[in-house]
Design an enzyme around this catalytic site. Structure first.
Site, mmCIF file in Angstrom:
data_model
loop_
_atom_site.group_PDB
_atom_site.id
_atom_site.type_symbol
_atom_site.label_atom_id
_atom_site.label_comp_id
_atom_site.label_asym_id
_atom_site.label_seq_id
_atom_site.Cartn_x
_atom_site.Cartn_y
_atom_site.Cartn_z
ATOM 1 C CD GLU A 131 9.395 42.905 10.211
ATOM 2 O OE1 GLU A 131 8.401 43.381 9.625
ATOM 3 O OE2 GLU A 131 9.485 41.716 10.533
ATOM 4 C CG HIS A 253 5.716 42.986 1.508
ATOM 5 N ND1 HIS A 253 7.049 43.051 1.160
ATOM 6 C CD2 HIS A 253 5.694 42.676 2.828
ATOM 7 C CE1 HIS A 253 7.790 42.785 2.218
ATOM 8 N NE2 HIS A 253 6.995 42.562 3.255
ATOM 9 N NE ARG A 302 5.664 45.683 5.531
ATOM 10 C CZ ARG A 302 5.069 44.639 6.073
ATOM 11 N NH1 ARG A 302 3.765 44.532 6.012
ATOM 12 N NH2 ARG A 302 5.775 43.693 6.674
ATOM 13 C CG HIS A 363 1.696 42.234 2.336
ATOM 14 N ND1 HIS A 363 1.986 40.884 2.374
ATOM 15 C CD2 HIS A 363 2.033 42.722 3.565
ATOM 16 C CE1 HIS A 363 2.486 40.562 3.559
ATOM 17 N NE2 HIS A 363 2.514 41.659 4.302
ATOM 18 N NE ARG A 398 0.112 44.997 7.733
ATOM 19 C CZ ARG A 398 1.149 44.167 7.819
ATOM 20 N NH1 ARG A 398 1.679 43.910 9.011
ATOM 21 N NH2 ARG A 398 1.642 43.588 6.765
#
Length: 863
Positions: A131, A253, A302, A363, A398
């Site tokens: 990811e 997100h 992100r 998010h 994060r």
């Protein structure tokens, strides 16, 4: 510890109580794991687990992508640490990240052993994917894209099977109970919403309350979070007096299914695992928007992706972009992402035939209630884990799939500490101090609108100032508000929004998921100035504080031992203990020394190792060995490790193959370090400067100690040390088998010739010191035998025999007859050390040990 300022919601007093050893608030991966781990670790401990909705409702169940852990062949925890730090914008706490990545594989295995069934490859190994921000396939998933649901299922089943865990569902936690005298938490009040005999407001009485209440996404108009995520735990902790930290870092997100301009509330998540499998972002014309933005393109962290999408939308005047997945084909979609496929189709989008419209939405909160490495908040008895906690793992942004792992790892650390130190169940205690005005439930919509407008992906100081002012106004309702679930939830929502807004306004830079259009670049000085917010009454008070890195407890203990000056070899244990009280956290002095040493290499120019940055990829990880190039005695390994730790931000693994004080041979490996190659080479010179110098002193000391072997004499040092290096150099003497003379001018007295002249005689000088400082060790320097009696008569405990011949030393020993300790000093050489020692003196003082010992040759070899 001072009692923190505390407030509470306007609510009825508890009408019922239940007692437990631990109260856990929240039923996601963090709360369920804490409860399970605690009963597994304690022989008889009992938990009451409180959840706002049903046991299975929460953010964990919605997690699609997976859980990250370095379990694949070829991957390792250090690489995971590096990726976490790179995503975290320089604000991740080194110790927290190290703990997460190191303990992560074991935590994942525990979860599997509990019954969680993850997807497997044909050979039976875990099927792993990648990811955003990860440079390796390390994300385990279940049901294709239903990882959270499977984890929740396994944990809920285990909790329901455990008789020592009592579950209270449909319960909104209100406030903590406190011991009025100490401010320590003694339980939590809650309102059960129409369920059985425990209806209305009650209390769980417990010596430990663990908040695992999840996120704050419902503070924004559009979010991936479920309806229960209204910031209840964060607001509760703030009212209890806990410190909040890093609240400005709200992760949006980047790919949430766009349902139209008027869509509000929870929006369907489109996992970035899709991009891990090859999906990519495009604009309305089909142009890829992430190319050239970041080296990882669509798999960038992100914050980078969300920011790029937001800017693309602003530049093109649109409210969404697209995720291109049509090249996947039906088989991949149906096997790997069945949940997302069903969600898209339910909302009128068919990913097999059209690109998926997406836009960023709130998010994840990277900040929260500030906790230490074991989950303790700043309020005694109050703990926090999961998204409500600020462990320091996530920093400013994060890394994908670290959140589920964080919940697992830190739940076990909290459980371990609680099981190790069980406390008796307290009395009921009292609710916290003054009452916080309730918010009008109708204001919730306005709060969400304001937060999305001014505290979204892109922010400005002007907008944030307006946000703070409007939220403050909403906190002062014009009419009384009736207590109840809607009002309590609205109050929590508003309190959380005010705390976040205050932190975002305070941080005047762009870093990670906090992007300020008026301050578009990061400010290096703010990297070590975390923003801390706390409630004082009903006011959000914001400060920036100097940050000190958290270090492993074992390394801290070693560094503290390096610092402790054994002033006087014969000082009593009681005196040493008393002296140590004045040396609070002495390891911090070494941290500062190492930082100063590193700054000599890194302050000029761009402040980086230009050669390493130019030649070595940022994510390359290698192993290096610290190797002795000559025979000697080693000293300074904890300091060398500290250098590597600080340069690598804790993203390293260290194995010691020698200990300070060991005799080593040429070619011996002293330490092995795995870290980013850049960090190894940047740290090399500073680490070796300390290690070779301290080992040189230890080696020289060992030569003197060997020379006086067989006698009672001991070798000790003097104050002839390099500026700023005294503690380290005297420690090196101890590593070589010597002992320390006085550390400085205040821990022992030493009357020398100039003192004698000024005082009018030896006896006068000794008596003056003894009268003023009766409890300190006292030594007198003499250069003639006839001065000895005056010194002893006045109360001297030690006599320094300055430049005495060997015959003169024998005469002095005979004259004193054991009435005082004797030290030979001046004119000493290694070849006469044995003769001097055999005269019967107690000490040989060798200033050259710390003054002029040659360095021991030690090198760093990159493997």
């Amino acid at each position: 510890m001072s009692t923190p300022a505390q407030t509470r919601l306007d609510a009825p007093g508890p009408g019922w109580t239940v007692a437990a050893d631990v109260a856990v608030v929240g039923s996601g991966i963090a709360g369920l794991s804490t409860a399970l781990r605690y009963v597994q670790r304690s022989g008889s401990g009992r938990v009451v687990l409180v959840t706002k909705d049903r046991l299975s409702t929460g953010s964990t169940a919605y997690a699609q992508g997976g859980i990250a852990a370095a379990v694949a062949p070829g991957d390792d925890p250090v690489a995971h640490m590096v990726d976490t730090h790179l995503a975290g914008g320089g604000l991740s706490d080194p110790h927290a990240v190290n703990v997460l990545a190191t303990e992560g594989p074991g935590a994942l295995r525990w979860l599997i052993g509990l019954g969680a069934e993850f997807d497997r490859s044909e050979d039976g190994a875990l099927a792993l994917t990648r990811e955003g921000g990860h440079r390796a396939d390390r994300v385990a998933h279940a049901g294709g894209d239903a990882t959270g649901a499977e984890i929740q299922r396994a944990l809920v089943a285990a909790v329901l099977a455990e008789e020592r865990i009592e579950v209270v569902e449909h319960a909104l936690a209100l406030d903590t109970l406190h011991d009025p005298a100490t401010g320590a938490v003694t339980g939590v009040t809650l309102h059960v919403m129409g369920e059985g005999a425990r209806d209305g407001v009650g209390a769980v009485v417990a010596p430990a309350v663990v908040l695992a209440t999840g996120g704050i996404g419902q503070v924004f108009a559009a979010t991936t979070n479920p309806p229960v995520s209204t910031g209840d735990g964060l607001a509760l902790a703030a009212r209890a007096g806990a410190r909040m930290r890093d609240l400005e870092f709200i992760q949006f997100h980047p790919t949430v299914l766009w349902l139209g301009a008027d869509a509000r509330g929870r929006q369907p998540l489109v996992s970035e695992a899709l991009r891990g499998e090859g999906a990519y972002l495009v604009d309305a014309d089909g142009a890829r928007i992430m190319e050239g933005v970041h080296e990882l393109a669509d798999l960038a962290p992100r914050d980078v992706v969300a920011r790029t999408i937001a800017r693309t939308m602003a530049e093109q005047g649109v409210d969404h972009v697209y995720l291109e997945t049509r090249h996947f084909g039906a088989a991949t979609w149906e096997k790997r992402f069945p949940t997302i496929l069903a969600s898209c189709r339910a909302n009128g989008v068919d990913p097999l035939t059209e690109p998926v419209p997406v836009a960023p939405a709130a998010h994840y909160a990277s900040g929260g209630a500030e906790v230490d490495i074991d989950g303790r908040t700043s309020v005694p008895g109050l703990w926090a884990v999961g998204e409500v906690a600020r462990t320091g793992v996530h920093g400013a942004n994060r890394l994908a799939s670290n959140s589920l792992l964080e919940g697992l790892v830190y739940a076990d650390r909290i459980a371990a500490r609680l099981a190790e130190d069980p406390r008796p169940v307290p009395g009921t205690g009292a609710t916290a101090g003054s009452v916080t005005p309730l918010a009008d439930p109708a204001a919730a919509t306005r709060v969400r609108t304001l937060m999305s407008r001014h505290a979204g992906v892109l922010r400005t100081g002007e907008g944030l100032a307006e946000l703070v002012a409007e939220l403050d106004a909403l906190a002062r309702p014009t009419a009384p508000v009736t207590p109840g679930v809607a009002a309590w939830e609205a109050a929590n929502l508003l309190t959380t929004a005010r705390l976040v807004a205050a932190a975002a306004l305070y941080r005047t830079e762009s870093r990670g998921s906090h992007q300020r259009a008026d301050f578009p670049e990061p400010r290096p000085g703010l990297r070590i100035r975390p923003v801390v917010v706390r409630l004082e009454g009903d006011t959000a008070v914001t400060t920036a504080e100097d940050w000190q890195p958290s270090l492993p407890s074992a390394l801290v203990a070693e560094l503290d031992a390096v610092s402790f000056p054994l002033a006087g070899a014969d000082r009593s244990p009681e005196a040493r203990a008393e002296f140590s009280l004045s040396c609070t956290a002495p390891h911090l002095s070494h941290v500062e020394l190492v930082r100063r040493a590193l700054s000599e290499d890194l302050t000029a120019g761009p402040g980086i190792d230009v050669t390493s940055v130019a030649t070595i990829p940022a994510d390359q990880v290698r192993t290096a060995q610290v190797v002795a190039r000559a025979d000697g005695t080693v000293s300074g390994l904890p300091l060398a490790e500290l250098v590597f730790w600080l340069v690598a931000d804790g993203a390293l693994e260290v194995t010691r193959t020698a200990r300070d004080g060991d005799a080593v041979k040429r070619g011996d490996v002293l330490m092995t370090v795995t870290a980013r190659t850049r960090d190894l080479l940047t740290a090399e010179r500073t680490a070796l400067n300390l290690l070779t110098h301290m080992s040189g002193i230890a080696t020289a000391t060992r030569s003197w100690v060997d020379a006086v072997a067989g006698t009672r004499a001991r070798v000790r040092d003097s104050r002839k040390t390099r500026p700023g290096m005294r503690a380290l150099e005297k420690y090196a003497v101890r590593c070589g088998g010597g002992v320390n003379h006085r550390y400085g001018l205040s821990d022992a007295g030493l009357v020398k010739d100039n003192h004698v002249v000024a005082a009018g005689g030896v006896g006068e000088a000794v008596r003056a010191v003894r009268e003023r400082f009766p409890d300190l060790p006292l030594e007198v320097e003499v250069d003639r035998l006839d001065q000895i009696e005056d010194a002893i008569a006045a109360g001297a405990e030690e006599i320094l025999l300055d430049n005495f011949t060997v015959d003169g030393l024998r005469a002095a020993v005979a004259q004193v007859g054991g009435r005082a300790r004797l030290e030979s000093s001046g004119g000493l050489t290694l070849d006469v050390a044995g003769d001097v020692a055999r005269t019967g003196v107690d000490y040989l003082a060798v200033g050259a040990l710390t003054h002029s010992s040659p360095a021991l040759d030690i090198a760093l070899d990159l493997l």
